[in-house]
Design a protein around this motif. Structure first.
Motif, PDB file in Angstrom:
ATOM      1  N   ARG A 112       0.833  -1.211   0.000  1.00  0.00           N
ATOM      2  CA  ARG A 112       0.000   0.000   0.000  1.00  0.00           C
ATOM      3  C   ARG A 112       0.867   1.261   0.000  1.00  0.00           C
ATOM      4  N   GLU A 113       1.952   1.225   0.770  1.00  0.00           N
ATOM      5  CA  GLU A 113       2.869   2.361   0.864  1.00  0.00           C
ATOM      6  C   GLU A 113       3.490   2.660  -0.507  1.00  0.00           C
TER       7      GLU A 113
ATOM      8  N   GLY B  84      -0.650   2.791   5.157  1.00  0.00           N
ATOM      9  CA  GLY B  84       0.492   2.032   4.678  1.00  0.00           C
ATOM     10  C   GLY B  84       1.110   1.173   5.752  1.00  0.00           C
ATOM     11  N   LEU B  85       2.414   1.262   5.850  1.00  0.00           N
ATOM     12  CA  LEU B  85       3.184   0.415   6.766  1.00  0.00           C
ATOM     13  C   LEU B  85       2.678   0.446   8.196  1.00  0.00           C
TER      14      LEU B  85
ATOM     15  N   THR C 215      -7.534  -0.782   0.027  1.00  0.00           N
ATOM     16  CA  THR C 215      -6.843  -0.465   1.276  1.00  0.00           C
ATOM     17  C   THR C 215      -7.684  -0.897   2.471  1.00  0.00           C
TER      18      THR C 215
END
Length: 143
Positions: A29-30, A37-38, A104
């Motif tokens: 995602r990042e 993200g992370l 996401t």
């Protein structure tokens, strides 16, 4: 110190697996520039694993005859899933008829499942879910 059926080293292994596997999901995602993200994925998975291990601790205490500890383990999983679903839904945005963030949101929910699997000690399941999710997210992205 508290007594638990899960030794501290095993707890560390489970939590580390939850964080490490979620790191892979969050990294995808990042790299795509998504807001969650992370850190988001890692924290969701870590929290899910921790809640499951706390529930297991209470369940073990119940098995040992502690009347103050009454638990239905499925309710913990239910609560974790609901809470993570709320986070995932928050990542979905609708703007001018265009919906963004569904993948996401699904990956956050999946990170929670990875955390739950790690929390109960099923690292093989957690690894398989992570691998399959990465194939879906990264491999099928162009389609």
């Amino acid at each position: 110190m508290f007594d638990s059926e899960i030794p501290p080293l095993e707890m560390l292994v489970r939590l580390t697996a939850a964080v490490g596997l979620a790191l892979l999901l969050g990294l995808e995602r990042e790299l795509r520039g998504k807001a969650a993200g992370l850190r988001s994925h890692m924290l969701v998975s870590l929290g899910a694993a921790a809640f499951i291990m706390m529930g297991l601790h209470i369940l073990f205490a119940t098995g040992e005859g502690d009347p103050s500890a009454r638990i239905d383990p499925t309710r913990i999983v239910e609560g974790v899933i609901g809470g993570i679903g709320f986070l995932g839904a928050g990542s979905i945005i609708q703007s001018r008829g265009n919906i963004q963030g569904i993948t996401t949101g699904a990956s956050i929910w999946t990170a929670g499942a990875v955390g739950v699997a790690c929390g109960i000690g099923n690292l093989a399941l957690a690894g398989m879910v992570t691998l399959m999710a990465l194939i879906i997210m990264a491999g099928l992205g162009p389609f």
